[in-house]
Scaffold this motif. Structure first.
Motif, PDB file in Angstrom:
ATOM      1  N   ALA A 855      44.504  48.494  50.108  1.00 43.68           N
ATOM      2  CA  ALA A 855      43.343  48.204  49.269  1.00 43.68           C
ATOM      3  C   ALA A 855      42.092  48.048  50.119  1.00 43.68           C
ATOM      4  O   ALA A 855      41.009  48.526  49.755  1.00 43.68           O
ATOM      5  N   ARG A 856      42.233  47.377  51.258  1.00 44.96           N
ATOM      6  CA  ARG A 856      41.073  47.178  52.144  1.00 44.96           C
ATOM      7  C   ARG A 856      40.531  48.523  52.613  1.00 44.96           C
ATOM      8  O   ARG A 856      39.308  48.743  52.641  1.00 44.96           O
ATOM      9  N   LYS A 857      41.402  49.438  52.972  1.00 49.61           N
ATOM     10  CA  LYS A 857      40.953  50.743  53.442  1.00 49.61           C
ATOM     11  C   LYS A 857      40.220  51.507  52.338  1.00 49.61           C
ATOM     12  O   LYS A 857      39.214  52.181  52.606  1.00 49.61           O
ATOM     13  N   ALA A 858      40.717  51.396  51.105  1.00 50.87           N
ATOM     14  CA  ALA A 858      40.033  52.078  49.996  1.00 50.87           C
ATOM     15  C   ALA A 858      38.646  51.482  49.768  1.00 50.87           C
ATOM     16  O   ALA A 858      37.667  52.219  49.553  1.00 50.87           O
ATOM     17  N   LEU A 859      38.542  50.162  49.826  1.00 48.48           N
ATOM     18  CA  LEU A 859      37.238  49.513  49.669  1.00 48.48           C
ATOM     19  C   LEU A 859      36.305  49.890  50.809  1.00 48.48           C
ATOM     20  O   LEU A 859      35.113  50.155  50.593  1.00 48.48           O
ATOM     21  N   ALA A 860      36.835  49.911  52.034  1.00 53.69           N
ATOM     22  CA  ALA A 860      36.004  50.247  53.193  1.00 53.69           C
ATOM     23  C   ALA A 860      35.486  51.677  53.082  1.00 53.69           C
ATOM     24  O   ALA A 860      34.357  51.976  53.502  1.00 53.69           O
ATOM     25  N   ARG A 861      36.298  52.571  52.522  1.00 52.46           N
ATOM     26  CA  ARG A 861      35.844  53.954  52.356  1.00 52.46           C
ATOM     27  C   ARG A 861      34.668  54.023  51.390  1.00 52.46           C
ATOM     28  O   ARG A 861      33.697  54.754  51.621  1.00 52.46           O
ATOM     29  N   ILE A 862      34.744  53.251  50.291  1.00 54.42           N
ATOM     30  CA  ILE A 862      33.606  53.220  49.368  1.00 54.42           C
ATOM     31  C   ILE A 862      32.379  52.647  50.077  1.00 54.42           C
ATOM     32  O   ILE A 862      31.277  53.211  50.012  1.00 54.42           O
ATOM     33  N   ALA A 863      32.556  51.529  50.770  1.00 50.88           N
ATOM     34  CA  ALA A 863      31.433  50.872  51.444  1.00 50.88           C
ATOM     35  C   ALA A 863      30.813  51.757  52.509  1.00 50.88           C
ATOM     36  O   ALA A 863      29.624  51.621  52.838  1.00 50.88           O
ATOM     37  N   GLY A 864      31.603  52.683  53.080  1.00 53.09           N
ATOM     38  CA  GLY A 864      31.109  53.540  54.144  1.00 53.09           C
ATOM     39  C   GLY A 864      30.224  54.674  53.681  1.00 53.09           C
ATOM     40  O   GLY A 864      29.593  55.347  54.511  1.00 53.09           O
ATOM     41  N   GLU A 865      30.153  54.897  52.372  1.00 52.59           N
ATOM     42  CA  GLU A 865      29.267  55.938  51.859  1.00 52.59           C
ATOM     43  C   GLU A 865      27.812  55.548  52.117  1.00 52.59           C
ATOM     44  O   GLU A 865      27.415  54.406  51.902  1.00 52.59           O
ATOM     45  N   LYS A 866      27.011  56.494  52.535  1.00 57.65           N
ATOM     46  CA  LYS A 866      25.652  56.173  52.969  1.00 57.65           C
ATOM     47  C   LYS A 866      24.718  55.821  51.813  1.00 57.65           C
ATOM     48  O   LYS A 866      23.918  54.896  51.920  1.00 57.65           O
ATOM     49  N   GLU A 867      24.773  56.546  50.722  1.00 59.60           N
ATOM     50  CA  GLU A 867      23.818  56.333  49.639  1.00 59.60           C
ATOM     51  C   GLU A 867      24.527  55.802  48.402  1.00 59.60           C
ATOM     52  O   GLU A 867      24.745  56.526  47.432  1.00 59.60           O
ATOM     53  N   LEU A 868      24.861  54.537  48.436  1.00 66.35           N
ATOM     54  CA  LEU A 868      25.464  53.887  47.282  1.00 66.35           C
ATOM     55  C   LEU A 868      24.387  53.225  46.444  1.00 66.35           C
ATOM     56  O   LEU A 868      23.390  52.734  46.975  1.00 66.35           O
ATOM     57  N   SER A 869      24.616  53.169  45.159  1.00 64.70           N
ATOM     58  CA  SER A 869      23.707  52.438  44.282  1.00 64.70           C
ATOM     59  C   SER A 869      23.789  50.952  44.593  1.00 64.70           C
ATOM     60  O   SER A 869      24.774  50.459  45.154  1.00 64.70           O
ATOM     61  N   ARG A 870      22.757  50.237  44.202  1.00 60.25           N
ATOM     62  CA  ARG A 870      22.742  48.790  44.389  1.00 60.25           C
ATOM     63  C   ARG A 870      23.875  48.134  43.610  1.00 60.25           C
ATOM     64  O   ARG A 870      24.501  47.190  44.091  1.00 60.25           O
ATOM     65  N   ASP A 871      24.163  48.668  42.423  1.00 57.91           N
ATOM     66  CA  ASP A 871      25.231  48.117  41.592  1.00 57.91           C
ATOM     67  C   ASP A 871      26.563  48.127  42.324  1.00 57.91           C
ATOM     68  O   ASP A 871      27.263  47.108  42.412  1.00 57.91           O
ATOM     69  N   LEU A 872      26.935  49.297  42.852  1.00 58.25           N
ATOM     70  CA  LEU A 872      28.250  49.452  43.463  1.00 58.25           C
ATOM     71  C   LEU A 872      28.330  48.767  44.820  1.00 58.25           C
ATOM     72  O   LEU A 872      29.322  48.096  45.129  1.00 58.25           O
ATOM     73  N   ARG A 873      27.303  48.910  45.644  1.00 56.66           N
ATOM     74  CA  ARG A 873      27.365  48.284  46.964  1.00 56.66           C
ATOM     75  C   ARG A 873      27.484  46.768  46.846  1.00 56.66           C
ATOM     76  O   ARG A 873      28.208  46.125  47.605  1.00 56.66           O
ATOM     77  N   ASP A 874      26.807  46.190  45.895  1.00 63.12           N
ATOM     78  CA  ASP A 874      26.881  44.740  45.695  1.00 63.12           C
ATOM     79  C   ASP A 874      28.322  44.304  45.437  1.00 63.12           C
ATOM     80  O   ASP A 874      28.824  43.364  46.051  1.00 63.12           O
ATOM     81  N   ILE A 875      29.014  44.986  44.519  1.00 64.16           N
ATOM     82  CA  ILE A 875      30.393  44.622  44.189  1.00 64.16           C
ATOM     83  C   ILE A 875      31.307  44.827  45.391  1.00 64.16           C
ATOM     84  O   ILE A 875      32.126  43.952  45.736  1.00 64.16           O
ATOM     85  N   VAL A 876      31.205  45.957  46.046  1.00 64.84           N
ATOM     86  CA  VAL A 876      32.126  46.283  47.132  1.00 64.84           C
ATOM     87  C   VAL A 876      31.937  45.350  48.320  1.00 64.84           C
ATOM     88  O   VAL A 876      32.916  44.851  48.899  1.00 64.84           O
ATOM     89  N   GLU A 877      30.699  45.082  48.676  1.00 66.04           N
ATOM     90  CA  GLU A 877      30.472  44.217  49.840  1.00 66.04           C
ATOM     91  C   GLU A 877      30.897  42.787  49.568  1.00 66.04           C
ATOM     92  O   GLU A 877      31.443  42.116  50.451  1.00 66.04           O
ATOM     93  N   ARG A 878      30.667  42.289  48.354  1.00 67.37           N
ATOM     94  CA  ARG A 878      31.137  40.933  48.033  1.00 67.37           C
ATOM     95  C   ARG A 878      32.662  40.874  47.979  1.00 67.37           C
ATOM     96  O   ARG A 878      33.270  39.872  48.362  1.00 67.37           O
ATOM     97  N   THR A 879      33.285  41.957  47.516  1.00 68.69           N
ATOM     98  CA  THR A 879      34.746  41.984  47.449  1.00 68.69           C
ATOM     99  C   THR A 879      35.368  42.025  48.837  1.00 68.69           C
ATOM    100  O   THR A 879      36.423  41.428  49.091  1.00 68.69           O
ATOM    101  N   LEU A 880      34.717  42.709  49.763  1.00 68.60           N
ATOM    102  CA  LEU A 880      35.226  42.804  51.135  1.00 68.60           C
ATOM    103  C   LEU A 880      34.906  41.580  51.980  1.00 68.60           C
ATOM    104  O   LEU A 880      35.577  41.327  52.987  1.00 68.60           O
TER     105      LEU A 880
END
Length: 881
Positions: A855-880
């Protein structure tokens, strides 16, 4: 799409705007690719603000076409326009002036479904929370209240219907086949409540007479041919309007009330003043296409959005940190409405199950936040179970503490004091302090402090002294950014159940304030002594779920079973049995994980037959009592090092064991419930179907034979029974001939009904087991599936990730990799929906280590995308974090 700016908004930084906009006029010239919006703003400088303070308006992806002040053009050097803001540096010296702004939009290209967009040929808006700034530059914040006059122009053939907020003012024909309509809303409102709908829709009409004798024209607009399916929604609306008058004294205030149902919508519904916009799944229903749960949801959500007219619209939020002031309060109101319309006990159990399933994990994970958050990066991500469901529970506790009459007096004072204002939690609580004379400072921590309190209780009885003692201790676990917690005021409703099953009397109590059957816990530790108790009682605690806590109470199994049989509080009776099931499943999953068999106590296995046959209990209650705790509920109680496969096997073993023990009783009751007459959505009829369908699950599990489910599927006269049978076949006999045939028949019958086809997707997405992720991938290629439609995405991808424990949490991590792919694909056009899908990762740290890492690797892959929306980056970074 907004990419992440890194900006954080903090409650303590709030300051009022330098300018107000008391009035505005808007002109929409609608076109799918080039809509022109002309907005005339009456600007008012606040007292004490200097004339050289610039006016800074919010935008989101806008292009400025024209800018005027008091009718004159603004020089290039006197303003700066970007996609996300408009700053005017040279302003008139007088305190009031007019600013005219022209913007150009392409609503057909708006796949984010925020601002103005097109859904199936219908122009529609969604402005909560910050969508108005995608239409025009504005002070897009809840505390800027304005009256709106809106003129809509469109080609009459394309959009014969033109709607906005408020009352209709005028309409007429224009040249070249165009026409117009003007709407005026006399009640000042924030921009998030603005709405516009234009298109070719059919109306279901009715009329309501308010308690003061005013007539209100009601209309629900749906796609042509679907009018009959809006009848139940209209009935629910009229019942809601009458109930709000009788229960809270709130009368509707406009001449018209309109609802529009659209198929592309990010939310369930939106309470725009006088023009509610709904996801059509919460409007359209008939026996052939809607389950009993659909009818109940329509009733509740119609009521919720209508109740917002006073709790959200007439009185709104000062800022988005106060979101629970409208949402939590209005959820409480719609819960009370549903309880009055249906069964109070059944409704309360359903509410608590929802709270535990969605809000408790939120409180226990990386996304924990107070009911009133203190900080956010993207407000869309705080439309959460904590704000809504826990916010409702806080209001309910106020009523428990003060009593019904004083609570009503506090609500009356709130409406009287703050009508037409944008207010805070402090304003709300102060009304109850004034009405009651009580100091609610400690209680208000429920708004300001995250986490689910735990109350530990030990009991003892001294027969010689006839004294019963409760040793009670409260604690609140640490949550992100809050390591140290303050003590809460917890209202703990209770009863002392005697040997005859009745509540026992006592002569007096020491150690805590006890009033009207409620122990008020305010300290870390209380020793509560009840005097003059004639025999050893069994403690029934947190009756009616009086506080949203976890309760740790060591109790003998026979005492819990005694409460399950005899407690006169129906919620606590259900809770006792649910706890017995939970404890049995936790123990069984541990044994299964260790390679042992899942054995169960024969006394527990015998009780479900008694429940099923007890006609003294309403059928809906029996259905809930017989429903085993969900796999996610068991995982939450275990807390860490979770193996979803072991939990799934243990739960299935218990279901089969109960089914075998009670097979004759279950079959008899199932048969007796079969002749229900013509379909009715009323609570009693729905309860009978609910019980029958729970028994069908058990019968299929016990026999291992799909015949009974096939028979019900083929002869069902309602969607409630047909969908239940389909679920049994697909989940208990996956891949079998009966399941394949039923799924094919269902698809063929409803292929042209998107809302019903969503049920087909949901059934398959929730099929237990590791193979389901491959099935979900395959279904994404189905012609009816679309990544741009939120309902389709939620029904397939969202349901799989949030509701399929063994499928999503496949041990090799394939479920996590699939969700990461899906989230990134959806995010390209709808960041809000993508962010909500990603919330399924929130409990990843509670899993066993192998799944944790995947699960951590899947989340890290999302977080590693360069141009994420504010909506998604907020959720992913708080979850990680």
């Amino acid at each position: 799409m907004r990419t992440d700016t890194g900006q954080a908004f903090r409650l303590e930084d709030y300051r009022q705007s330098d300018y107000l906009i008391p009035e505005l006029e808007m002109i929409f010239r609608l076109d799918p690719e080039k809509t022109l919006v002309t907005t005339k703003l009456l600007i008012e400088r606040r007292d004490g603000v200097a004339a050289d303070v610039p006016l800074v308006l919010d935008g989101d992806g806008l292009k400025l076409e024209k800018l005027l002040i008091d009718g004159g053009a603004v020089e290039h050097n006197d303003h700066e326009a970007t996609a996300d803001s408009l700053t005017i540096t040279r302003l008139p010296r007088q305190s009031r002036f007019e600013v005219t702004i022209v913007t150009r939009l392409a609503p057909a290209q708006n796949k984010a479904l925020m601002g103005l967009y097109v859904s199936n040929g219908v122009y529609c808006t969604q402005c909560e929370a910050e969508g108005f700034r995608r239409i025009s530059y504005f002070l897009d914040r809840p505390d800027v209240l304005s009256t709106y006059r809106v003129r809509i122009e469109a080609r009459e053939k394309e959009a014969p219907l033109l709607l906005s907020n408020g009352n209709p003012a005028e309409s007429g024909a224009l040249e070249d086949g165009w026409h117009y309509a003007v709407w005026h809303d006399p009640f000042p409102k924030p921009s998030y409540l603005f709405a516009l709908v234009a298109g070719d829709l059919s109306a279901v009409r009715d009329r309501f007479v308010t308690m003061s004798g005013r007539g209100v024209d009601l209309a629900i607009y749906v796609e042509h041919g679907k009018e009959a399916r809006a009848a139940y929604a209209m009935d629910a609306l009229k019942r809601s309007m009458r109930w709000d008058e009788e229960r809270f004294g709130r009368e509707y205030d406009l001449d018209v009330f309109n609802i529009v149902a659209v198929s592309d919508f990010n939310m369930g519904a939106m309470e725009n003043k006088g023009l509610n916009v709904f996801n059509d799944k919460y409007v359209l229903a008939d026996p052939e296409t809607a389950t009993d749960a659909d009818f109940a949801n329509i009733e509740a959500i119609i009521a919720h959005e209508y109740f917002h007219n006073w709790t959200g619209n007439r009185i709104t939020c000062r800022d988005w940190f106060q979101l629970c002031l409208k949402e939590g309060l209005t959820v409480y109101r719609d819960h009370e409405f549903s309880a009055d319309q249906r069964s109070r006990a059944v409704k309360r159990i359903s509410e608590v199950r929802t709270l535990r399933a969605h809000q408790f994990p939120e409180d226990q994970g990386p996304l924990a936040h107070p009911v009133r958050p203190r900080r956010y990066r993207e407000i869309n991500n705080f439309y959460t179970a904590t704000v809504y469901e826990k916010g409702s529970e806080v209001v309910r506790m106020i009523r428990t503490i003060l009593g019904a009459d004083t609570f009503r007096a506090g609500m009356d004072l709130y409406f009287e004091r703050h009508d037409g204002q944008a207010v805070t939690i402090e304003d709300f609580v102060a009304c109850f302090e004034k009405a009651s004379g009580k100091d609610l400072t400690q209680f208000a921590l429920w708004y300001h402090q995250a986490g689910t309190p735990n109350v530990t209780v030990a009991t003892s009885y001294d027969a010689r002294a006839r004294e019963y003692t409760l040793e009670v201790e409260q604690s609140v676990p640490p949550t992100p950014s809050e390591a140290r917690k303050r003590l809460m005021h917890i209202p703990l409703a209770f009863g002392l159940v005697g040997p005859d099953g009745q509540d026992m009397a006592y002569d007096g109590v020491e150690g805590a304030e006890v009033e009207d059957g409620v122990i008020h816990l305010r300290k870390r530790r209380h020793i509560v002594r009840f005097k003059g108790v004639q025999a050893r009682p069994v403690a029934s605690l947190n009756r009616g779920f009086s506080a949203p806590i976890t309760l740790s109470l060591v109790m003998r199994q026979k005492d819990r079973l005694f409460l399950a049989c005899h407690d006169n509080d129906l919620f606590s009776r259900w809770e006792a049995l649910n706890t017995l099931f939970t404890e049995a499943l936790i123990d069984a999953s541990t044994r299964v994980r260790g390679g042992k068999s899942a054995d169960f106590d024969t006394t527990l296995l015998g009780y479900p037959a008694e429940i099923a046959a007890d006609e003294g209990l309403e059928a809906a209650y029996r259905a809930l009592a017989l429903t085993l705790p969900a796999e996610a509920d068991i995982a939450r109680e275990i807390g860490s090092n979770i193996d979803p496969d072991a939990i799934g096997r243990a739960r299935e073993a218990l279901r089969k064991a109960i089914a075998r023990e009670a097979q004759e009783t279950f079959a008899r009751v199932y048969r007796d419930l079969g002749d229900d007459g013509p379909f009715s959505p009323d609570a009693k009829s729905a309860g009978r179907r609910a019980l029958r369908n729970v028994l069908l699950e058990y019968m299929a599990a016990g026999s291992g034979d799909p015949a009974s489910a096939v028979r019900q599927f083929e002869t069902a006269s309602s969607m409630a029974d047909r969908a239940a049978a389909l679920s049994v076949l697909a989940h208990q006999f996956p891949g079998g001939d009966a399941a394949r045939a039923a799924l094919a028949a269902f698809e063929e019958r409803y292929r042209d009904n998107p809302l019903v086809l969503d049920k087909w997707f949901i059934v398959q997405a929730t099929t237990p087991g590791g193979k389901t992720v491959d099935l979900v991938r395959e279904l994404m290629e189905h012609p009816a599936f679309s990544l741009t439609n939120p309902n389709r995405v939620r029904s397939l991808i969202g349901t799989f990730a949030s509701s399929n424990q063994t499928g999503f949490h496949r041990s090799d991590g394939e479920g996590y990799r699939f969700l990461a792919d899906a989230v990134l694909a959806v995010e390209k056009h709808n960041p809000q929906v993508a962010a909500r899908l990603a919330v399924a990762f929130r409990s990843w740290r509670s899993l066993e280590k192998g799944r944790q890492e995947e699960a951590r690797k899947a989340l890290a892959r999302i977080a590693g995308e360069k141009e994420l929306s504010r909506d998604l980056r907020d959720i992913v970074e708080r979850t990680l974090a």
